[in-house]
Scaffold this active site. Structure first.
Site, PDB file in Angstrom:
ATOM      1  N   MET A 126     -16.104-130.269  24.226  1.00  0.00           N
ATOM      2  CA  MET A 126     -16.005-129.170  25.183  1.00  0.00           C
ATOM      3  C   MET A 126     -16.353-127.824  24.564  1.00  0.00           C
ATOM      4  O   MET A 126     -17.089-127.036  25.150  1.00  0.00           O
ATOM      5  CB  MET A 126     -14.592-129.124  25.781  1.00  0.00           C
ATOM      6  CG  MET A 126     -14.213-130.341  26.569  1.00  0.00           C
ATOM      7  SD  MET A 126     -15.397-130.733  27.880  1.00  0.00           S
ATOM      8  CE  MET A 126     -15.103-129.414  29.033  1.00  0.00           C
TER       9      MET A 126
ATOM     10  N   VAL B  30      -7.544-130.130  20.233  1.00  0.00           N
ATOM     11  CA  VAL B  30      -6.875-131.341  20.753  1.00  0.00           C
ATOM     12  C   VAL B  30      -5.819-131.013  21.812  1.00  0.00           C
ATOM     13  O   VAL B  30      -5.182-129.966  21.756  1.00  0.00           O
ATOM     14  CB  VAL B  30      -6.177-132.133  19.620  1.00  0.00           C
ATOM     15  CG1 VAL B  30      -7.175-132.943  18.848  1.00  0.00           C
ATOM     16  CG2 VAL B  30      -5.378-131.206  18.729  1.00  0.00           C
ATOM     17  N   GLU B  31      -5.645-131.944  22.720  1.00  0.00           N
ATOM     18  CA  GLU B  31      -4.742-131.725  23.851  1.00  0.00           C
ATOM     19  C   GLU B  31      -3.286-131.973  23.430  1.00  0.00           C
ATOM     20  O   GLU B  31      -2.649-132.946  23.857  1.00  0.00           O
ATOM     21  CB  GLU B  31      -5.180-132.676  24.992  1.00  0.00           C
ATOM     22  CG  GLU B  31      -4.448-132.505  26.304  1.00  0.00           C
ATOM     23  CD  GLU B  31      -4.887-131.309  27.128  1.00  0.00           C
ATOM     24  OE1 GLU B  31      -5.514-130.393  26.592  1.00  0.00           O
ATOM     25  OE2 GLU B  31      -4.591-131.316  28.329  1.00  0.00           O
TER      26      GLU B  31
ATOM     27  N   LYS C  94      -1.682-126.525  19.959  1.00  0.00           N
ATOM     28  CA  LYS C  94      -2.288-125.400  20.692  1.00  0.00           C
ATOM     29  C   LYS C  94      -1.449-124.139  20.494  1.00  0.00           C
ATOM     30  O   LYS C  94      -1.982-123.057  20.246  1.00  0.00           O
ATOM     31  CB  LYS C  94      -2.418-125.744  22.183  1.00  0.00           C
ATOM     32  CG  LYS C  94      -3.573-126.729  22.477  1.00  0.00           C
ATOM     33  CD  LYS C  94      -3.845-126.828  23.956  1.00  0.00           C
ATOM     34  CE  LYS C  94      -4.776-127.944  24.370  1.00  0.00           C
ATOM     35  NZ  LYS C  94      -6.192-127.740  24.145  1.00  0.00           N
TER      36      LYS C  94
ATOM     37  N   SER D 290      -6.801-129.677  29.818  1.00  0.00           N
ATOM     38  CA  SER D 290      -7.055-130.392  31.079  1.00  0.00           C
ATOM     39  C   SER D 290      -5.799-130.437  31.933  1.00  0.00           C
ATOM     40  O   SER D 290      -5.892-130.596  33.142  1.00  0.00           O
ATOM     41  CB  SER D 290      -7.468-131.835  30.860  1.00  0.00           C
ATOM     42  OG  SER D 290      -7.987-132.071  29.620  1.00  0.00           O
TER      43      SER D 290
ATOM     44  N   HIS E 182     -10.537-124.105  32.798  1.00  0.00           N
ATOM     45  CA  HIS E 182     -10.769-125.544  32.678  1.00  0.00           C
ATOM     46  C   HIS E 182     -12.198-125.898  33.071  1.00  0.00           C
ATOM     47  O   HIS E 182     -12.531-126.003  34.265  1.00  0.00           O
ATOM     48  CB  HIS E 182      -9.754-126.298  33.562  1.00  0.00           C
ATOM     49  CG  HIS E 182      -9.881-127.783  33.479  1.00  0.00           C
ATOM     50  ND1 HIS E 182      -9.661-128.613  34.542  1.00  0.00           N
ATOM     51  CD2 HIS E 182     -10.221-128.582  32.445  1.00  0.00           C
ATOM     52  CE1 HIS E 182      -9.862-129.860  34.170  1.00  0.00           C
ATOM     53  NE2 HIS E 182     -10.206-129.867  32.906  1.00  0.00           N
TER      54      HIS E 182
ATOM     55  N   ASN F 245     -16.544-131.800  32.075  1.00  0.00           N
ATOM     56  CA  ASN F 245     -17.471-132.434  31.142  1.00  0.00           C
ATOM     57  C   ASN F 245     -18.556-133.199  31.910  1.00  0.00           C
ATOM     58  O   ASN F 245     -18.203-133.976  32.798  1.00  0.00           O
ATOM     59  CB  ASN F 245     -16.645-133.398  30.271  1.00  0.00           C
ATOM     60  CG  ASN F 245     -17.433-133.994  29.136  1.00  0.00           C
ATOM     61  OD1 ASN F 245     -18.523-133.548  28.833  1.00  0.00           O
ATOM     62  ND2 ASN F 245     -16.885-135.035  28.542  1.00  0.00           N
TER      63      ASN F 245
ATOM     64  N   GLU G 226     -12.026-124.388  36.784  1.00  0.00           N
ATOM     65  CA  GLU G 226     -10.724-123.961  37.313  1.00  0.00           C
ATOM     66  C   GLU G 226     -10.204-122.831  36.428  1.00  0.00           C
ATOM     67  O   GLU G 226     -10.188-122.955  35.202  1.00  0.00           O
ATOM     68  CB  GLU G 226      -9.731-125.125  37.283  1.00  0.00           C
ATOM     69  CG  GLU G 226     -10.040-126.200  38.311  1.00  0.00           C
ATOM     70  CD  GLU G 226      -9.108-127.405  38.196  1.00  0.00           C
ATOM     71  OE1 GLU G 226      -8.710-127.937  39.225  1.00  0.00           O
ATOM     72  OE2 GLU G 226      -8.800-127.824  37.061  1.00  0.00           O
TER      73      GLU G 226
ATOM     74  N   ASN H  77      -7.829-132.651  38.696  1.00  0.00           N
ATOM     75  CA  ASN H  77      -7.303-133.856  38.049  1.00  0.00           C
ATOM     76  C   ASN H  77      -6.068-134.372  38.774  1.00  0.00           C
ATOM     77  O   ASN H  77      -5.838-135.576  38.846  1.00  0.00           O
ATOM     78  CB  ASN H  77      -6.957-133.576  36.583  1.00  0.00           C
ATOM     79  CG  ASN H  77      -8.201-133.622  35.714  1.00  0.00           C
ATOM     80  OD1 ASN H  77      -9.235-134.127  36.139  1.00  0.00           O
ATOM     81  ND2 ASN H  77      -8.117-133.084  34.518  1.00  0.00           N
TER      82      ASN H  77
HETATM   83  P1  NAI Z   1     -12.681-132.991  20.783  1.00  0.00           P
HETATM   84  O1  NAI Z   1     -11.761-133.892  20.077  1.00  0.00           O
HETATM   85  O2  NAI Z   1     -14.064-133.427  21.042  1.00  0.00           O
HETATM   86  O3  NAI Z   1     -12.773-131.618  20.021  1.00  0.00           O
HETATM   87  C1  NAI Z   1     -11.680-130.929  19.474  1.00  0.00           C
HETATM   88  C2  NAI Z   1     -12.219-130.087  18.318  1.00  0.00           C
HETATM   89  O4  NAI Z   1     -11.187-129.199  17.921  1.00  0.00           O
HETATM   90  C3  NAI Z   1     -12.613-130.915  17.123  1.00  0.00           C
HETATM   91  O5  NAI Z   1     -13.912-130.579  16.734  1.00  0.00           O
HETATM   92  C4  NAI Z   1     -11.602-130.508  16.066  1.00  0.00           C
HETATM   93  O6  NAI Z   1     -12.142-130.497  14.773  1.00  0.00           O
HETATM   94  C5  NAI Z   1     -11.250-129.116  16.505  1.00  0.00           C
HETATM   95  N1  NAI Z   1      -9.944-128.656  16.035  1.00  0.00           N
HETATM   96  C6  NAI Z   1      -8.788-129.329  15.986  1.00  0.00           C
HETATM   97  N2  NAI Z   1      -7.810-128.544  15.488  1.00  0.00           N
HETATM   98  C7  NAI Z   1      -8.380-127.355  15.225  1.00  0.00           C
HETATM   99  C8  NAI Z   1      -7.899-126.128  14.704  1.00  0.00           C
HETATM  100  N3  NAI Z   1      -6.641-125.991  14.342  1.00  0.00           N
HETATM  101  N4  NAI Z   1      -8.753-125.104  14.572  1.00  0.00           N
HETATM  102  C9  NAI Z   1     -10.036-125.251  14.927  1.00  0.00           C
HETATM  103  N5  NAI Z   1     -10.542-126.389  15.419  1.00  0.00           N
HETATM  104  C10 NAI Z   1      -9.721-127.421  15.575  1.00  0.00           C
HETATM  105  O7  NAI Z   1     -11.931-132.595  22.119  1.00  0.00           O
HETATM  106  P2  NAI Z   1     -12.554-132.158  23.503  1.00  0.00           P
HETATM  107  O8  NAI Z   1     -12.855-133.343  24.313  1.00  0.00           O
HETATM  108  O9  NAI Z   1     -13.615-131.158  23.263  1.00  0.00           O
HETATM  109  O10 NAI Z   1     -11.313-131.455  24.209  1.00  0.00           O
HETATM  110  C11 NAI Z   1     -10.885-130.165  23.832  1.00  0.00           C
HETATM  111  C12 NAI Z   1      -9.941-129.646  24.905  1.00  0.00           C
HETATM  112  O11 NAI Z   1     -10.624-129.638  26.142  1.00  0.00           O
HETATM  113  C13 NAI Z   1      -8.704-130.502  25.116  1.00  0.00           C
HETATM  114  O12 NAI Z   1      -7.633-129.660  25.429  1.00  0.00           O
HETATM  115  C14 NAI Z   1      -9.085-131.376  26.299  1.00  0.00           C
HETATM  116  O13 NAI Z   1      -7.979-131.814  27.019  1.00  0.00           O
HETATM  117  C15 NAI Z   1      -9.882-130.403  27.093  1.00  0.00           C
HETATM  118  N6  NAI Z   1     -10.843-130.996  28.034  1.00  0.00           N
HETATM  119  C16 NAI Z   1     -11.579-132.111  27.675  1.00  0.00           C
HETATM  120  C17 NAI Z   1     -12.457-132.667  28.566  1.00  0.00           C
HETATM  121  C18 NAI Z   1     -13.286-133.846  28.196  1.00  0.00           C
HETATM  122  O14 NAI Z   1     -13.823-134.503  29.086  1.00  0.00           O
HETATM  123  N7  NAI Z   1     -13.429-134.143  26.912  1.00  0.00           N
HETATM  124  C19 NAI Z   1     -12.657-132.086  29.920  1.00  0.00           C
HETATM  125  C20 NAI Z   1     -11.912-130.880  30.153  1.00  0.00           C
HETATM  126  C21 NAI Z   1     -11.014-130.386  29.244  1.00  0.00           C
END
Ligand code: NAI
Length: 725
Positions: A332, A409-410, A415, A437, A458, A461, A470, A508
């Site tokens: 994202m 991460v969620e 966070k 999300s 929000h 993807n 959102e 969602n």
């Molecule tokens: P992801 O796992 O692909 O990416 C998370 C990234 O955050 C990773 O690159 C990780 O290295 C980095 N990270 C973790 N801790 C960190 C920190 N302390 N400082 C800096 N970087 C850090 O996850 P994704 O899918 O991109 O999701 C991210 C957020 O977006 C979550 O809250 C998720 O719920 C939300 N989201 C995800 C969707 C999806 O379809 N994947 C859709 C809408 C929202």
């Protein structure tokens, strides 16, 4: 030199005999064709027909924003009967036919959007030239409103660019750039912005001297496939088009109507124009068209700040977001930074360590490469785009961002800790948003010293393709923060919907009970393909189980956990999904889920490979007729019910926001107008009665807090007659 001023037009003729009709509709950011424009154009053409001193007529826009956005959709929507529609269609067709038949040459000078009725006007001219920059787009998008062009577009476009291109443009509602328009013969010349004035004058001079543009510039109207002069070939092309839309046409009757009108454009009489009018009139009053029009206006509303904040006038002038920070460059975060870069926002992604920073860089570069290829960008342009996104491991590098979006991460604890760190690294005026999300935005804000500047943002993807965002208002989020974020979302070309902070927010929360029900049905032995096919027949772009595989079953499992408090069956659903995840069946990304991937097409899986144990399907019972099959009802009603709960709880305040959110966020059958509109169609009493039966059959998840009421207290269904329950 003569000059005549109307309300929407300036008409002046210079000494060389060039009569310019400059269209500038007052009070509108972009020109739209409304009754005033039609009447005044009519008057200007009548005057012109009587003149002998004019040698060339030039149509152009007086607005820098573009030529024409199209016909005024509110006028189309207000047409209440077929004879009123006929009048409007005949008036437009006649006017454009008179322009086409003028004794002097006519030229449309196009920049920016030239769409719908605007392109139909340009098509009635003898020549078209277009400014070759990124804002110029030409198209007939009526199909997106469940309509077809009604002022000759189906006829003139086809004659000009040929059957194949015309079918493509009209059936898909595609718009094309100046360059593409020139290559298919839709415009006679695309002119680079720096040579615009000179070349425009050159074109005018040629036309004044009686030269034919296509011979002067050696450009081809001959692009039109010569073979298409052959009737047999035309029939084949039409037959292919008919086959390609056969399935969709059940939901979108405009597709068949367009083919019908287009295929008559080769007749040497007015039959094609008559068909165009007849089909337009038929379509205008179909439920699909009414629903698509409603969604069009819903989108307009959602893009106005006053829809979301009461005291909006001062907020319009606050400093906009200029530089973006993104924490987490995963799926994202990288998507958001890339999307922002394409709209001119420089950004810095902050990652956790060197390894994850490198991965984030690769992700962004990959997105830019795909985008550059799609847009036909050269290397220099794509490198510039890549350099607009920096990747860092230091929070300090976000210090000059005016908005930082967290996308890690969620997990609430992680966070919160990252947000606490962030706040000490950025200025007080910067806005902070989370892309969570489903987690509580208000709870996250509790760790901030200035929680007013914090909200949810929000994105869906894949970020580049999904239009909805959102914007989540936490308990303490200020109007100023909402205003900045709404403005930012709009500037990305996306549609904002502001929601209350509640688990799953709007989309969602409504989607997951539906996906969860599909999972429960699998456990009861329902066939994967049957479930998905039924929902495609209902009008969804893909079935719920395919969608779950796309979302990822691990992600779905996580969301099911977050929504536990609102979904009585979440426990069972989580257990079933947990089994999948435990086996490594994560959906598309792992090669198997409800389907097996890898072959030409995904293969639905069945039997014991799917669930460790089956449970008895429920005994069948009779339902009130609502136009749905038993399987569809079982899957659709959870969404409808959750939509009414969202409304009752004020997650959003209006039905239109729910409908728009579900259509843009999940692809909910747009021709049905969205979940609230489906309830209206069914009738509230029928809906309540069927819900009560589903609750008896399947349990408490189908129970309402209280009967769902019709808006305005009007309930038209049979329930009143005491027939049900
Ligand atoms: P992801 O796992 O692909 O990416 C998370 C990234 O955050 C990773 O690159 C990780 O290295 C980095 N990270 C973790 N801790 C960190 C920190 N302390 N400082 C800096 N970087 C850090 O996850 P994704 O899918 O991109 O999701 C991210 C957020 O977006 C979550 O809250 C998720 O719920 C939300 N989201 C995800 C969707 C999806 O379809 N994947 C859709 C809408 C929202």
């Amino acid at each position: 030199m003569t000059k005549q001023t109307y309300q929407t037009l300036n008409v002046h003729c210079d000494d060389a005999g060039v009569l310019r009709i400059v269209i500038d509709v007052p009070g509108r950011p972009l020109n739209v064709i409304n009754a005033d424009v039609m009447n005044e154009l009519d008057a200007a053409i009548t005057d012109l027909e009587a003149r002998k001193d004019v040698k060339l007529v030039v149509f152009k826009s007086g607005k820098e924003s573009g030529f024409f956005a199209g016909a005024d959709v509110s006028i189309i929507e207000s047409i209440s009967n077929k004879s009123q529609a006929e009048q409007l269609l005949v008036a437009g067709q006649r006017l454009f036919a008179r322009i086409e038949k003028l004794a002097v040459p006519t030229l449309a000078v196009i920049h920016g959007p030239c769409l719908g009725g605007g392109l139909e006007l340009a098509l009635a001219c003898d020549y078209r030239i277009a400014r070759d920059n990124s804002s110029t787009k030409l198209g007939l998008p009526e199909i997106k409103l469940g309509l077809i062009p009604g002022w000759g577009g189906t006829q003139r476009l086809t004659r000009l660019i040929g059957l194949k291109h015309s079918l493509q443009m009209i059936l898909k509602g595609l718009h094309v750039s100046a360059q593409a328009a020139s290559s298919i013969g839709l415009v006679d010349k695309a002119i680079a912005p720096d040579r615009w004035r000179d070349e425009l004058l050159e074109v005018i001079n040629h036309l004044l001297h009686g030269d034919e543009l296509h011979s002067v510039f050696a450009i081809g109207r001959g692009v039109k496939n010569r073979l298409q002069a052959n009737e047999f070939v035309r029939q084949q092309i039409v037959a292919i088009a008919e086959r390609s839309i056969a399935k969709q046409a059940v939901h979108f009757p405009a597709l068949s109507s367009a083919i019908k009108a287009i295929s008559e454009s080769f007749e040497n009489d007015d039959r094609g124009y008559e068909t165009e009018r007849a089909e337009f009139k038929k379509l205008l009053f179909t439920p699909a068209c009414r629903n698509l029009l409603r969604l069009f206006f819903a989108k307009e509303r959602s893009r106005q700040l006053k829809t979301w904040v009461t005291d909006h006038s001062q907020l319009l002038h606050q400093d906009p977001i200029r530089r973006l920070g993104v924490i987490g460059g995963g799926v994202m975060g990288a998507g958001i930074a890339h999307c922002a870069a394409t709209r001119g926002y420089p950004s810095t992604i902050k990652e956790a360590n060197k390894m994850t920073a490198d991965a984030a860089r690769n992700r962004v570069d990959q997105l830019v490469n795909e985008y550059a290829e799609h847009k036909g960008m050269d290397r220099e342009q794509s490198e510039r785009l890549k350099s607009a996104v920096m990747v860092s491991e230091s929070m300090a590098d976000l210090s000059d961002a005016s908005c930082v979006i967290e996308a890690i991460v969620e997990r609430m604890d992680v966070k919160k800790s990252v947000l606490r760190d962030l706040e000490s690294s950025i200025g007080k005026s910067a806005v902070i948003a989370t892309n969570t999300s489903a987690l509580s935005v208000s709870e996250m804000a509790s760790v901030l010293r200035y929680p007013k500047r914090f909200a949810g943002l929000h994105f869906f993807n894949p970020v580049s393709r999904m239009e909805l965002v959102e914007v989540i208002r936490g308990d303490q989020t200020s109007d100023a923060t909402i205003a900045k974020l709404v403005g930012f979302v709009k500037s990305l070309g996306k549609t904002p919907i502001v929601t209350k902070d509640s688990p799953g927010f709007l989309v969602n929360r409504i989607l997951f009970p539906y996906l969860g029900e599909a999972v429960l049905m699998v456990q009861q032995g329902f066939d994967v393909k049957t479930i998905d096919d039924e929902m495609r027949t209902f009008g969804m772009p893909m079935g719920p189980l395919r969608l779950l595989d796309k979302v990822g079953l691990d992600v779905a499992l996580h969301v099911a956990g977050t929504l536990q408090q609102m979904m009585p069956a979440a426990g069972t659903i989580s257990t079933i999904l947990g089994d999948f995840v435990g086996r490594g069946d994560l959906g598309c990304k792992s090669g198997s889920g409800f389907y097996r991937y890898g072959g030409k097409r995904p293969k639905p899986r069945s039997g014991r490979k799917l669930v460790s144990y089956f449970v008895q399907p429920p005994a069948s019972i009779d339902f009130i007729e609502d136009g749905l099959t038993d399987i569809q009802r079982r899957l659709v009603y959870p969404m409808l019910l959750e939509a009414t709960r969202c409304l009752a709880e004020g997650v959003v305040e209006s039905e239109w926001a729910i409908d728009l959110g579900m259509v843009l966020g999940t692809g909910f059958a747009p021709q049905l107008g969205g979940p609230m509109q489906v309830i209206h169609e069914i009738g509230h009493a029928h809906f309540n009665a069927n819900l009560a039966r589903l609750a008896l059959q399947l349990g408490e998840r189908f129970e309402t807090y209280e009967p769902v009421r019709a808006v305005n207290g009007q309930d038209t269904s049979l329930m009143k007659q005491g027939e049900l329950l």
